[in-house]
Motif scaffolding. Structure first.
Motif, PDB file in Angstrom:
ATOM      1  N   ILE A  19       0.705  -1.166   0.035  1.00 33.84           N
ATOM      2  CA  ILE A  19       0.078  -0.063   0.060  1.00 33.84           C
ATOM      3  C   ILE A  19       0.908   1.210   0.106  1.00 33.84           C
ATOM      4  CG2 ILE A  19      -0.233  -0.178   2.445  1.00 33.84           C
ATOM      5  CD1 ILE A  19      -3.008   1.242   2.242  1.00 33.84           C
ATOM      6  N   GLN A  20       0.554   2.199  -0.652  1.00 35.65           N
ATOM      7  CA  GLN A  20       1.511   3.365  -0.886  1.00 35.65           C
ATOM      8  C   GLN A  20       1.269   4.527   0.317  1.00 35.65           C
ATOM      9  OE1 GLN A  20       1.784   5.549  -4.615  1.00 35.65           O
ATOM     10  NE2 GLN A  20       0.254   4.207  -5.372  1.00 35.65           N
ATOM     11  N   PRO A  21       2.064   5.167   0.809  1.00 39.08           N
ATOM     12  CA  PRO A  21       1.899   5.805   2.056  1.00 39.08           C
ATOM     13  C   PRO A  21       1.759   7.335   1.646  1.00 39.08           C
ATOM     14  CG  PRO A  21       4.354   5.446   1.447  1.00 39.08           C
ATOM     15  CD  PRO A  21       3.497   4.815   0.555  1.00 39.08           C
ATOM     16  N   THR A 136       6.513   3.449 -15.798  1.00 39.70           N
ATOM     17  CA  THR A 136       6.713   2.095 -15.531  1.00 39.70           C
ATOM     18  C   THR A 136       6.437   1.615 -14.499  1.00 39.70           C
ATOM     19  OG1 THR A 136       8.774   3.050 -14.680  1.00 39.70           O
ATOM     20  CG2 THR A 136       8.984   2.737 -17.049  1.00 39.70           C
ATOM     21  N   TYR A 137       5.502   2.219 -13.358  1.00 43.69           N
ATOM     22  CA  TYR A 137       5.240   2.052 -12.083  1.00 43.69           C
ATOM     23  C   TYR A 137       4.482   0.315 -12.257  1.00 43.69           C
ATOM     24  CZ  TYR A 137       1.447   2.152  -8.332  1.00 43.69           C
ATOM     25  OH  TYR A 137       0.641   2.400  -7.231  1.00 43.69           O
ATOM     26  N   PRO A 138       3.855  -0.139 -13.188  1.00 43.82           N
ATOM     27  CA  PRO A 138       3.467  -1.475 -12.908  1.00 43.82           C
ATOM     28  C   PRO A 138       4.659  -2.474 -12.842  1.00 43.82           C
ATOM     29  CG  PRO A 138       2.106  -0.363 -14.537  1.00 43.82           C
ATOM     30  CD  PRO A 138       3.256   0.400 -14.115  1.00 43.82           C
ATOM     31  N   ALA A 143       7.961  -6.201  -9.895  1.00 39.11           N
ATOM     32  CA  ALA A 143       9.299  -6.764  -9.215  1.00 39.11           C
ATOM     33  C   ALA A 143       8.930  -6.967  -7.728  1.00 39.11           C
ATOM     34  CB  ALA A 143      10.255  -5.555  -9.403  1.00 39.11           C
ATOM     35  N   ASP A 144       7.975  -6.172  -7.037  1.00 38.16           N
ATOM     36  CA  ASP A 144       7.741  -6.366  -5.643  1.00 38.16           C
ATOM     37  C   ASP A 144       7.282  -7.801  -5.471  1.00 38.16           C
ATOM     38  OD1 ASP A 144       8.238  -3.654  -5.577  1.00 38.16           O
ATOM     39  OD2 ASP A 144       5.895  -3.175  -5.522  1.00 38.16           O
ATOM     40  N   ILE A 145       6.363  -8.430  -6.535  1.00 40.15           N
ATOM     41  CA  ILE A 145       5.745  -9.451  -6.195  1.00 40.15           C
ATOM     42  C   ILE A 145       6.508 -10.723  -6.519  1.00 40.15           C
ATOM     43  CG2 ILE A 145       3.637 -10.791  -7.171  1.00 40.15           C
ATOM     44  CD1 ILE A 145       2.283  -8.210  -7.724  1.00 40.15           C
ATOM     45  N   VAL A 155      -5.576  -7.645  -3.317  1.00 40.16           N
ATOM     46  CA  VAL A 155      -5.842  -6.342  -3.690  1.00 40.16           C
ATOM     47  C   VAL A 155      -7.256  -6.068  -4.022  1.00 40.16           C
ATOM     48  CG1 VAL A 155      -3.365  -5.918  -4.627  1.00 40.16           C
ATOM     49  CG2 VAL A 155      -5.024  -7.011  -6.092  1.00 40.16           C
ATOM     50  N   GLY A 156      -7.401  -4.693  -4.219  1.00 41.88           N
ATOM     51  CA  GLY A 156      -8.719  -4.346  -4.722  1.00 41.88           C
ATOM     52  C   GLY A 156      -8.603  -4.212  -6.088  1.00 41.88           C
ATOM     53  N   ALA A 157     -10.071  -4.144  -6.642  1.00 44.00           N
ATOM     54  CA  ALA A 157     -10.185  -4.255  -8.146  1.00 44.00           C
ATOM     55  C   ALA A 157      -9.395  -3.397  -9.029  1.00 44.00           C
ATOM     56  CB  ALA A 157     -11.782  -4.084  -8.317  1.00 44.00           C
ATOM     57  N   ASP A 158      -9.040  -2.262  -8.549  1.00 43.98           N
ATOM     58  CA  ASP A 158      -8.260  -1.294  -9.308  1.00 43.98           C
ATOM     59  C   ASP A 158      -6.750  -1.879  -9.670  1.00 43.98           C
ATOM     60  OD1 ASP A 158      -7.330  -1.080  -6.872  1.00 43.98           O
ATOM     61  OD2 ASP A 158      -6.965   1.104  -6.947  1.00 43.98           O
ATOM     62  N   GLN A 159      -6.350  -2.727  -8.978  1.00 47.96           N
ATOM     63  CA  GLN A 159      -5.293  -3.276  -9.298  1.00 47.96           C
ATOM     64  C   GLN A 159      -5.013  -4.685 -10.435  1.00 47.96           C
ATOM     65  OE1 GLN A 159      -2.337  -1.844  -8.251  1.00 47.96           O
ATOM     66  NE2 GLN A 159      -3.582  -0.241  -7.459  1.00 47.96           N
ATOM     67  N   LYS A 194     -14.207  -2.862  -4.822  1.00 45.09           N
ATOM     68  CA  LYS A 194     -14.151  -1.382  -5.381  1.00 45.09           C
ATOM     69  C   LYS A 194     -15.357  -0.790  -4.330  1.00 45.09           C
ATOM     70  CE  LYS A 194     -13.852   1.382  -9.272  1.00 45.09           C
ATOM     71  NZ  LYS A 194     -14.348   1.209 -10.783  1.00 45.09           N
ATOM     72  N   VAL A 195     -14.809  -0.359  -3.348  1.00 45.73           N
ATOM     73  CA  VAL A 195     -15.763   0.749  -2.409  1.00 45.73           C
ATOM     74  C   VAL A 195     -15.807   2.009  -3.119  1.00 45.73           C
ATOM     75  CG1 VAL A 195     -15.822   1.684  -0.409  1.00 45.73           C
ATOM     76  CG2 VAL A 195     -15.015  -0.624  -0.301  1.00 45.73           C
ATOM     77  N   MET A 196     -16.915   2.571  -3.328  1.00 43.33           N
ATOM     78  CA  MET A 196     -17.002   3.844  -4.032  1.00 43.33           C
ATOM     79  C   MET A 196     -16.955   4.973  -3.285  1.00 43.33           C
ATOM     80  SD  MET A 196     -17.155   2.300  -6.794  1.00 43.33           S
ATOM     81  CE  MET A 196     -17.713   1.638  -8.109  1.00 43.33           C
TER      82      MET A 196
HETATM   83  P1  TYM Z   1      -2.994   1.731  -3.084  1.00 42.57           P
HETATM   84  O1  TYM Z   1      -1.926   2.249  -2.164  1.00 42.57           O
HETATM   85  O2  TYM Z   1      -3.554   2.453  -3.990  1.00 42.57           O
HETATM   86  O3  TYM Z   1      -4.070   0.888  -2.430  1.00 42.57           O
HETATM   87  C1  TYM Z   1      -3.862  -0.261  -1.463  1.00 42.57           C
HETATM   88  C2  TYM Z   1      -4.677  -1.274  -1.766  1.00 42.57           C
HETATM   89  O4  TYM Z   1      -6.310  -0.642  -1.522  1.00 42.57           O
HETATM   90  C3  TYM Z   1      -7.161  -1.182  -2.418  1.00 42.57           C
HETATM   91  N1  TYM Z   1      -7.947  -0.066  -2.662  1.00 42.57           N
HETATM   92  C4  TYM Z   1      -9.222  -0.158  -2.845  1.00 42.57           C
HETATM   93  N2  TYM Z   1     -10.064  -1.311  -2.703  1.00 42.57           N
HETATM   94  C5  TYM Z   1     -11.267  -1.281  -2.546  1.00 42.57           C
HETATM   95  N3  TYM Z   1     -12.095   0.054  -2.870  1.00 42.57           N
HETATM   96  C6  TYM Z   1     -11.102   1.060  -3.028  1.00 42.57           C
HETATM   97  N4  TYM Z   1     -11.879   2.352  -3.078  1.00 42.57           N
HETATM   98  C7  TYM Z   1      -9.899   0.995  -2.990  1.00 42.57           C
HETATM   99  N5  TYM Z   1      -8.880   2.149  -3.122  1.00 42.57           N
HETATM  100  C8  TYM Z   1      -7.870   1.555  -3.025  1.00 42.57           C
HETATM  101  C9  TYM Z   1      -6.198  -1.269  -3.779  1.00 42.57           C
HETATM  102  O5  TYM Z   1      -6.646  -1.878  -4.906  1.00 42.57           O
HETATM  103  C10 TYM Z   1      -4.685  -1.915  -3.054  1.00 42.57           C
HETATM  104  O6  TYM Z   1      -4.978  -2.958  -3.026  1.00 42.57           O
HETATM  105  N6  TYM Z   1       0.116  -0.186  -6.605  1.00 42.57           N
HETATM  106  C11 TYM Z   1      -0.544  -0.486  -5.239  1.00 42.57           C
HETATM  107  C12 TYM Z   1       0.481  -0.760  -4.228  1.00 42.57           C
HETATM  108  C13 TYM Z   1       1.387  -1.924  -4.309  1.00 42.57           C
HETATM  109  C14 TYM Z   1       1.243  -3.299  -4.615  1.00 42.57           C
HETATM  110  C15 TYM Z   1       2.276  -3.908  -4.906  1.00 42.57           C
HETATM  111  C16 TYM Z   1       0.087  -4.078  -4.364  1.00 42.57           C
HETATM  112  C17 TYM Z   1       2.891  -1.674  -4.724  1.00 42.57           C
HETATM  113  N7  TYM Z   1       3.490  -2.996  -4.976  1.00 42.57           N
HETATM  114  C18 TYM Z   1       2.444  -5.202  -5.067  1.00 42.57           C
HETATM  115  C19 TYM Z   1       0.071  -5.394  -4.486  1.00 42.57           C
HETATM  116  C20 TYM Z   1       1.397  -5.929  -4.680  1.00 42.57           C
HETATM  117  C21 TYM Z   1      -1.231   0.776  -5.118  1.00 42.57           C
HETATM  118  O7  TYM Z   1      -1.053   1.688  -5.392  1.00 42.57           O
HETATM  119  O8  TYM Z   1      -2.019   0.594  -3.933  1.00 42.57           O
END
Ligand code: TYM
Length: 339
Positions: A19-21, A136-138, A143-145, A155-159, A194-196
């Motif tokens: 999760i991003q800080p 190149t973020y993805p 690499a993380d995974i 993860v949530g649906a946006d990933q 996906k919480v809205m």
């Molecule tokens: P990030 O920081 O945006 O969000 C962290 C996690 O929360 C989920 N999420 C949600 N799920 C449901 N409803 C929402 N509205 C909602 N908003 C965010 C995201 O899907 C995520 O699971 N790229 C990632 C961070 C990351 C990562 C990874 C995740 C970096 N390296 C390796 C998994 C594996 C991100 O930006 O998440």
């Protein structure tokens, strides 16, 4: 005497997520991802990472980034992730992420990255700073995974799209060099992937939106009450789960179902003959009851900086050791001379 065979403990499968800080996590982050991290933590061997390298794809204030990263570690522990059982770490403490990311950059095509919807969204939002890291973020996420040979990524649906490209990169690399990487699977919650937004329920809840659109995990009871009270509902007054035609009410029902674990049918039935006021008031109680104990623990951890430091140091050490195994293998495969 005949030796009794001892049962070999089954090796647990591995989880990596991050999760991003870049702000305080929202209820969307909690329901979509963090809550599952805790639910899966007994069954899997887990690494959970604060993705600070990812955060700088958007401009951050250095002092705030440091504070948010520390807070996030405290929050991970506050939701019940025991650092003795889970590897909790900061991405920037483990340089292997950036190293593997470079290698994978050379096995990923421009065309693949150009199709990423999050890149398109973020470059529209930050048109003055469309940097190469954003593009190149993805690959860094892959690499993380892949560094940890993760089997599962909650993860949530946006990933979804990012996870798909990670699988593509792993499969491509394995196709050239043999089985180097485990090809991971995604893990999404049944309700709440996906919480809205509370104000625009056709868009995802996001911490970068105006304050009334989201509930932060550190919001106090008054703020939670006010935000849910003001949440957009629908034009008629019936309570039904119908995300397409009744996105506002369906979002509130989803949050309730995800947090209580009750089925959607049971929740909808409990509101029969009642109005939106009843739904909002019940949901407010559920959210406050969920977040209050987390916030108490969060405050305790934040008061013990020495312990937080100890946790991130130990996490970085373990993560680094695991990451090295994969990275060394990759370096050898691509043809780098061993030092
Ligand atoms: P990030 O920081 O945006 O969000 C962290 C996690 O929360 C989920 N999420 C949600 N799920 C449901 N409803 C929402 N509205 C909602 N908003 C965010 C995201 O899907 C995520 O699971 N790229 C990632 C961070 C990351 C990562 C990874 C995740 C970096 N390296 C390796 C998994 C594996 C991100 O930006 O998440």
């Amino acid at each position: 005497m005949e030796q009794q065979a001892t049962a070999v403990p089954e090796k647990k499968q591995r989880i990596l997520s991050g999760i991003q800080p870049s702000g305080t996590p929202t209820l969307g982050n909690y329901i979509g991802a963090m809550r599952n991290w805790k639910l899966l933590s007994d069954e899997y061997d887990c690494l959970y990472m604060i993705a600070d390298l990812h955060s700088i794809t958007v401009r951050q204030e250095p002092a705030k980034l440091r504070q948010q990263s520390t807070q996030l570690l405290a929050l991970l522990m506050a939701i019940g992730l025991d650092p003795e059982k889970n590897v909790l770490f900061l991405q920037s403490h483990v340089p292997q992420h950036a190293q593997l990311s470079w290698v994978l950059n050379c096995y990923t095509y421009m065309g693949e990255m150009s199709r990423m919807t999050q890149f398109k969204d973020k470059s529209a939002k930050h048109s003055d700073n469309i940097n190469c890291g954003l593009f190149t973020y993805p690959i860094l996420m892959a690499a993380d995974i892949l560094l940890y040979q993760a089997n599962l990524v909650p993860v949530g649906a946006d990933q979804t799209q990012h996870l798909e490209i990670c699988r593509d990169i792993a499969t491509r690399f394995n196709g050239i060099y043999g089985n180097v990487f485990t090809v991971p699977e995604g893990y999404f919650p049944k309700f709440g992937a996906k919480v809205m937004s509370l104000q625009e329920p056709t868009r995802k809840m996001s911490k970068s939106d105006p304050d009334d659109c989201f509930i932060s995990m550190l919001d106090n009871a008054d703020n939670i009450r006010r935000k849910i009270k003001r949440a957009v509902t629908d034009s008629d007054s019936s309570i039904a789960y119908d995300p397409e035609n009744k996105p506002g009410v369906s979002n509130l029902l989803t949050i309730q179902s995800a947090l209580t674990g009750e089925s959607m049918d049971a929740i909808v039935a409990s509101y029969e003959g009642k109005g939106y006021g009843a739904l909002k008031s019940q949901l407010t109680d559920v959210v406050i009851d969920t977040l209050a104990p987390i916030q108490d623990k969060f405050n305790q951890y934040m008061n013990d900086k020495a312990y937080l430091e100890q946790v991130w140091r130990a996490g970085a050490e373990t993560a680094s050791r695991l990451a090295d195994r994969t990275l060394s293998k990759v370096m050898k495969k691509v043809g780098f001379v061993a030092r």
